[in-house]
Design a protein around this motif. Structure first.
Motif, PDB file in Angstrom:
ATOM      1  N   PRO A  24       4.525   9.625  10.137  1.00  0.00           N
ATOM      2  CA  PRO A  24       4.232   9.914   8.669  1.00  0.00           C
ATOM      3  C   PRO A  24       2.549   9.962   8.685  1.00  0.00           C
ATOM      4  O   PRO A  24       2.109   9.370   9.413  1.00  0.00           O
ATOM      5  N   VAL A  25       2.003  10.300   7.490  1.00  0.00           N
ATOM      6  CA  VAL A  25       0.818  10.465   7.210  1.00  0.00           C
ATOM      7  C   VAL A  25       0.625   8.878   6.337  1.00  0.00           C
ATOM      8  O   VAL A  25       1.257   8.527   5.719  1.00  0.00           O
ATOM      9  N   LYS A  26      -0.529   8.306   6.709  1.00  0.00           N
ATOM     10  CA  LYS A  26      -0.823   7.045   6.354  1.00  0.00           C
ATOM     11  C   LYS A  26      -1.739   6.845   5.270  1.00  0.00           C
ATOM     12  O   LYS A  26      -3.056   7.318   5.500  1.00  0.00           O
ATOM     13  N   MET A  27      -1.657   6.445   3.884  1.00  0.00           N
ATOM     14  CA  MET A  27      -2.832   6.325   3.062  1.00  0.00           C
ATOM     15  C   MET A  27      -3.106   4.846   3.072  1.00  0.00           C
ATOM     16  O   MET A  27      -2.393   4.057   2.774  1.00  0.00           O
ATOM     17  N   SER A  28      -4.473   4.469   3.735  1.00  0.00           N
ATOM     18  CA  SER A  28      -4.783   3.143   3.739  1.00  0.00           C
ATOM     19  C   SER A  28      -5.188   2.580   2.240  1.00  0.00           C
ATOM     20  O   SER A  28      -4.992   3.343   1.283  1.00  0.00           O
ATOM     21  N   GLY A  31      -7.550   4.380   0.373  1.00  0.00           N
ATOM     22  CA  GLY A  31      -7.242   5.693  -0.137  1.00  0.00           C
ATOM     23  C   GLY A  31      -7.442   6.728   0.670  1.00  0.00           C
ATOM     24  O   GLY A  31      -7.772   7.923   0.245  1.00  0.00           O
ATOM     25  N   ILE A  32      -7.825   6.541   2.162  1.00  0.00           N
ATOM     26  CA  ILE A  32      -7.947   7.425   3.135  1.00  0.00           C
ATOM     27  C   ILE A  32      -6.757   7.931   3.524  1.00  0.00           C
ATOM     28  O   ILE A  32      -5.930   7.003   3.943  1.00  0.00           O
ATOM     29  N   CYS A  33      -6.542   9.169   3.990  1.00  0.00           N
ATOM     30  CA  CYS A  33      -5.278   9.815   4.527  1.00  0.00           C
ATOM     31  C   CYS A  33      -5.653   9.856   6.098  1.00  0.00           C
ATOM     32  O   CYS A  33      -6.500  10.471   6.264  1.00  0.00           O
ATOM     33  N   HIS A  34      -4.733   9.453   6.586  1.00  0.00           N
ATOM     34  CA  HIS A  34      -4.578   9.442   8.137  1.00  0.00           C
ATOM     35  C   HIS A  34      -3.476   9.995   8.767  1.00  0.00           C
ATOM     36  O   HIS A  34      -2.293   9.614   8.819  1.00  0.00           O
ATOM     37  N   PRO A  36      -1.200  11.624  11.777  1.00  0.00           N
ATOM     38  CA  PRO A  36      -0.898  11.292  13.157  1.00  0.00           C
ATOM     39  C   PRO A  36      -1.953  11.988  14.201  1.00  0.00           C
ATOM     40  O   PRO A  36      -2.447  13.099  13.854  1.00  0.00           O
ATOM     41  N   ASN A  37      -2.353  11.585  15.031  1.00  0.00           N
ATOM     42  CA  ASN A  37      -3.321  11.992  16.116  1.00  0.00           C
ATOM     43  C   ASN A  37      -4.471  12.115  15.717  1.00  0.00           C
ATOM     44  O   ASN A  37      -5.424  12.899  16.342  1.00  0.00           O
ATOM     45  N   THR A  38      -5.111  11.219  14.359  1.00  0.00           N
ATOM     46  CA  THR A  38      -6.406  11.332  14.111  1.00  0.00           C
ATOM     47  C   THR A  38      -7.165   9.914  14.581  1.00  0.00           C
ATOM     48  O   THR A  38      -6.308   8.863  15.155  1.00  0.00           O
ATOM     49  N   THR A  39      -8.234   9.911  14.364  1.00  0.00           N
ATOM     50  CA  THR A  39      -9.011   8.883  14.987  1.00  0.00           C
ATOM     51  C   THR A  39      -8.451   7.436  14.647  1.00  0.00           C
ATOM     52  O   THR A  39      -8.148   6.545  15.689  1.00  0.00           O
ATOM     53  N   TYR A  40      -8.474   6.940  13.395  1.00  0.00           N
ATOM     54  CA  TYR A  40      -7.817   5.834  12.999  1.00  0.00           C
ATOM     55  C   TYR A  40      -6.350   5.461  12.783  1.00  0.00           C
ATOM     56  O   TYR A  40      -6.130   4.448  12.019  1.00  0.00           O
ATOM     57  N   TYR A  41      -5.503   6.494  13.027  1.00  0.00           N
ATOM     58  CA  TYR A  41      -4.392   6.455  12.577  1.00  0.00           C
ATOM     59  C   TYR A  41      -3.590   5.118  13.120  1.00  0.00           C
ATOM     60  O   TYR A  41      -2.936   4.300  12.366  1.00  0.00           O
ATOM     61  N   ASN A  42      -3.602   4.983  14.177  1.00  0.00           N
ATOM     62  CA  ASN A  42      -3.062   3.781  15.073  1.00  0.00           C
ATOM     63  C   ASN A  42      -3.629   2.257  14.520  1.00  0.00           C
ATOM     64  O   ASN A  42      -3.012   1.520  14.526  1.00  0.00           O
ATOM     65  N   THR A  44      -4.576   1.768  11.527  1.00  0.00           N
ATOM     66  CA  THR A  44      -4.266   1.729  10.085  1.00  0.00           C
ATOM     67  C   THR A  44      -3.033   0.823   9.879  1.00  0.00           C
ATOM     68  O   THR A  44      -1.767   1.476  10.190  1.00  0.00           O
ATOM     69  N   LYS A  45      -3.289  -0.527   9.379  1.00  0.00           N
ATOM     70  CA  LYS A  45      -2.138  -1.353   9.444  1.00  0.00           C
ATOM     71  C   LYS A  45      -1.402  -1.490   8.018  1.00  0.00           C
ATOM     72  O   LYS A  45      -0.277  -1.691   7.802  1.00  0.00           O
ATOM     73  N   HIS A  46      -2.172  -1.485   7.053  1.00  0.00           N
ATOM     74  CA  HIS A  46      -1.721  -1.510   5.503  1.00  0.00           C
ATOM     75  C   HIS A  46      -1.809  -0.477   4.959  1.00  0.00           C
ATOM     76  O   HIS A  46      -2.765   0.136   4.653  1.00  0.00           O
ATOM     77  N   PHE A  47      -0.693   0.340   4.876  1.00  0.00           N
ATOM     78  CA  PHE A  47      -0.703   1.812   4.071  1.00  0.00           C
ATOM     79  C   PHE A  47       0.508   1.980   3.207  1.00  0.00           C
ATOM     80  O   PHE A  47       1.539   1.306   3.585  1.00  0.00           O
ATOM     81  N   THR A  48       0.391   3.127   2.690  1.00  0.00           N
ATOM     82  CA  THR A  48       1.652   3.642   2.170  1.00  0.00           C
ATOM     83  C   THR A  48       1.877   5.287   2.966  1.00  0.00           C
ATOM     84  O   THR A  48       0.879   5.504   3.134  1.00  0.00           O
ATOM     85  N   GLN A  49       3.180   5.359   3.178  1.00  0.00           N
ATOM     86  CA  GLN A  49       3.249   6.479   3.977  1.00  0.00           C
ATOM     87  C   GLN A  49       3.746   7.760   3.206  1.00  0.00           C
ATOM     88  O   GLN A  49       4.495   7.702   2.248  1.00  0.00           O
TER      89      GLN A  49
END
Length: 66
Positions: A24-28, A31-34, A36-42, A44-49
């Motif tokens: 899933p895409v993670k919104m930290s 409010g930043i959308c991360h 998959p396979n982007t720099t800070y995706y892994n 990002t621990k507290h997010f809305t998917q």
């Protein structure tokens, strides 16, 4: 500069929809959308998917500045 942002967004949209998503895409909390396979995706621990980057952006998220 604006064209670079548009190209970056287009590249992410194409890569996530044409080649499939690894998760899933993670919104930290900030409010930043991360996608998959982007720099800070892994990191990002507290997010809305969200199922797609478009859904995340439509929910008020934004792309990373880098």
């Amino acid at each position: 500069m604006k064209i670079m942002k548009i190209l970056a967004i287009a590249g992410i949209l194409i890569s996530t929809s044409v080649f499939g998503q690894a998760g899933p895409v993670k919104m930290s909390k900030t409010g930043i959308c991360h996608a998959p396979n982007t720099t800070y995706y892994n990191q990002t621990k507290h997010f809305t998917q969200y199922p797609t980057l478009k859904d995340c952006l439509n929910a008020g998220g934004r792309m990373p500045k880098k």
